[in-house]
Design a protein around this motif. Structure first.
Motif, PDB file in Angstrom:
ATOM      1  N   VAL A 121       2.127  -1.977  -6.897  1.00 21.97           N
ATOM      2  CA  VAL A 121       2.770  -2.185  -5.471  1.00 21.97           C
ATOM      3  C   VAL A 121       4.041  -1.552  -4.932  1.00 21.97           C
ATOM      4  O   VAL A 121       4.831  -1.255  -6.024  1.00 21.97           O
ATOM      5  CB  VAL A 121       2.789  -3.810  -5.513  1.00 21.97           C
ATOM      6  CG1 VAL A 121       3.781  -4.089  -4.038  1.00 21.97           C
ATOM      7  CG2 VAL A 121       1.658  -4.633  -5.493  1.00 21.97           C
TER       8      VAL A 121
ATOM      9  N   GLN B  75       6.788  -0.576  -1.443  1.00 23.94           N
ATOM     10  CA  GLN B  75       6.793  -0.458   0.179  1.00 23.94           C
ATOM     11  C   GLN B  75       6.343  -1.912   0.780  1.00 23.94           C
ATOM     12  O   GLN B  75       5.878  -2.078   1.699  1.00 23.94           O
ATOM     13  CB  GLN B  75       6.142   0.504   1.035  1.00 23.94           C
ATOM     14  CG  GLN B  75       6.605   2.015   0.163  1.00 23.94           C
ATOM     15  CD  GLN B  75       5.805   2.977   1.024  1.00 23.94           C
ATOM     16  OE1 GLN B  75       5.464   2.801   2.228  1.00 23.94           O
ATOM     17  NE2 GLN B  75       5.794   4.089   0.384  1.00 23.94           N
ATOM     18  N   VAL B  76       6.979  -3.015  -0.156  1.00 22.51           N
ATOM     19  CA  VAL B  76       6.451  -4.214   0.508  1.00 22.51           C
ATOM     20  C   VAL B  76       7.174  -4.679   1.991  1.00 22.51           C
ATOM     21  O   VAL B  76       8.520  -4.530   1.970  1.00 22.51           O
ATOM     22  CB  VAL B  76       6.712  -5.303  -0.558  1.00 22.51           C
ATOM     23  CG1 VAL B  76       6.437  -6.798  -0.232  1.00 22.51           C
ATOM     24  CG2 VAL B  76       6.076  -4.954  -1.950  1.00 22.51           C
TER      25      VAL B  76
ATOM     26  N   TRP C  80       7.376  -8.143   3.961  1.00 20.28           N
ATOM     27  CA  TRP C  80       6.898  -9.499   3.826  1.00 20.28           C
ATOM     28  C   TRP C  80       7.418 -10.294   5.051  1.00 20.28           C
ATOM     29  O   TRP C  80       8.620 -10.494   5.302  1.00 20.28           O
ATOM     30  CB  TRP C  80       7.404 -10.193   2.570  1.00 20.28           C
ATOM     31  CG  TRP C  80       6.639 -11.293   1.879  1.00 20.28           C
ATOM     32  CD1 TRP C  80       7.055 -12.602   2.034  1.00 20.28           C
ATOM     33  CD2 TRP C  80       5.451 -11.194   1.313  1.00 20.28           C
ATOM     34  NE1 TRP C  80       6.189 -13.317   1.284  1.00 20.28           N
ATOM     35  CE2 TRP C  80       5.067 -12.272   0.773  1.00 20.28           C
ATOM     36  CE3 TRP C  80       4.597 -10.070   0.723  1.00 20.28           C
ATOM     37  CZ2 TRP C  80       4.025 -12.423   0.174  1.00 20.28           C
ATOM     38  CZ3 TRP C  80       3.507 -10.182   0.144  1.00 20.28           C
ATOM     39  CH2 TRP C  80       3.258 -11.629  -0.272  1.00 20.28           C
TER      40      TRP C  80
ATOM     41  N   PHE D 120       1.815  -3.885   1.971  1.00 20.50           N
ATOM     42  CA  PHE D 120       2.318  -3.399   1.080  1.00 20.50           C
ATOM     43  C   PHE D 120       1.359  -2.201   0.725  1.00 20.50           C
ATOM     44  O   PHE D 120       0.273  -2.112   1.156  1.00 20.50           O
ATOM     45  CB  PHE D 120       2.352  -4.251  -0.240  1.00 20.50           C
ATOM     46  CG  PHE D 120       1.449  -4.994  -0.670  1.00 20.50           C
ATOM     47  CD1 PHE D 120       0.365  -4.387  -1.525  1.00 20.50           C
ATOM     48  CD2 PHE D 120       1.208  -6.260  -0.080  1.00 20.50           C
ATOM     49  CE1 PHE D 120      -0.758  -5.317  -1.850  1.00 20.50           C
ATOM     50  CE2 PHE D 120       0.100  -7.091  -0.489  1.00 20.50           C
ATOM     51  CZ  PHE D 120      -0.646  -6.638  -1.578  1.00 20.50           C
TER      52      PHE D 120
ATOM     53  N   ASP E  10       8.165  -4.431  -5.428  1.00 26.94           N
ATOM     54  CA  ASP E  10       7.843  -3.130  -6.093  1.00 26.94           C
ATOM     55  C   ASP E  10       7.543  -2.989  -7.432  1.00 26.94           C
ATOM     56  O   ASP E  10       8.574  -3.553  -8.283  1.00 26.94           O
ATOM     57  CB  ASP E  10       8.851  -2.065  -5.513  1.00 26.94           C
ATOM     58  CG  ASP E  10       8.934  -1.947  -4.042  1.00 26.94           C
ATOM     59  OD1 ASP E  10       8.061  -2.546  -3.201  1.00 26.94           O
ATOM     60  OD2 ASP E  10       9.868  -1.114  -3.531  1.00 26.94           O
TER      61      ASP E  10
END
Length: 219
Positions: free
Chosen positions: A31, A33-34, A36, A43, A107
């Motif tokens: 994972v 570039q989250v 939220w 992501f 990340d």
């Protein structure tokens, strides 16, 4: 008023309607570039280079353990497209938190998922279920059934006819034209309402212009 229409269209875009619900695929990777939050979380997943042939043996959430759901998920082949990373869109925290993930992904974390590839953007992926932290499952259909019955594996090539996977009772399965999920209906409603409102305002504006023009002629 007109400015809200693109926003509503973008919200509807991220329902299952813009994903190829005829074909489930398995992915796994790392994972990054989250983002939220509401109305959806996003992501990127850098895909593993050695994906298995199909979905490994993984625990399923309670909502997707019925044979008509668990069968297609377990039979889903691994993604074999050209992209080395996929943009993943999932339900917002208000839903995801109910089904096993009450925090943001981070990340560098590893995930596995089964879901759909985007129709118009084939670098997008929408899971029906994903797994984190050594196989903890998180439901993503926002209910207790897949949004559609996938085709039987191996999938036919694009444009070729195919039959759905057999249903639990042995009858022929329905194609991806199943009834939309609650999320799809709720997401499409704002867009429809916006179009109706825009039409009504345009009619009112046209009527007002004609009235003023007629009145000026009488004067």
């Amino acid at each position: 008023m007109l400015a809200v229409l693109p926003v509503n269209a973008a919200q509807a875009h991220h329902g299952f309607a813009d994903f190829d619900t005829d074909r489930l695929h398995y992915i796994s990777g790392t994972v990054s570039q989250v983002r939220w939050g509401e109305p959806h979380s996003y992501f990127k997943v850098a895909l593993d280079k050695d994906l298995p042939a199909d979905t490994p043996e993984l625990a399923l959430p309670e909502q997707l353990r019925a044979p008509e759901d668990s069968g297609p998920i377990k039979a889903a082949p691994s993604y074999n497209g050209s992209h080395q990373a996929l943009e993943v869109v999932i339900a917002p925290p208000s839903y995801t938190g109910r089904w096993g993930l009450d925090r943001s992904l981070v990340d560098g974390e590893r995930v596995e998922a089964v879901g759909y590839i985007g129709r118009s953007h084939n670098d997008e992926f929408r899971p029906v279920v994903f797994w984190y932290e050594d196989g903890h499952p998180v439901n993503q259909v926002l209910g207790s059934k897949l949004p559609a019955t996938p085709l039987a594996v191996p999938y036919p090539a694009a444009g070729e006819p195919g039959t759905g996977a057999p249903a639990a009772d042995g009858s022929a399965a329905q194609s991806s034209q199943d009834e939309p999920t609650t999320e799809q209906v709720s997401e499409s409603m704002p867009s429809t309402a916006g179009v109706i409102l825009a039409g009504a305002l345009l009619v009112a504006a046209a009527g007002g212009a004609l009235y003023l023009r007629a009145r000026s002629r009488r004067v």
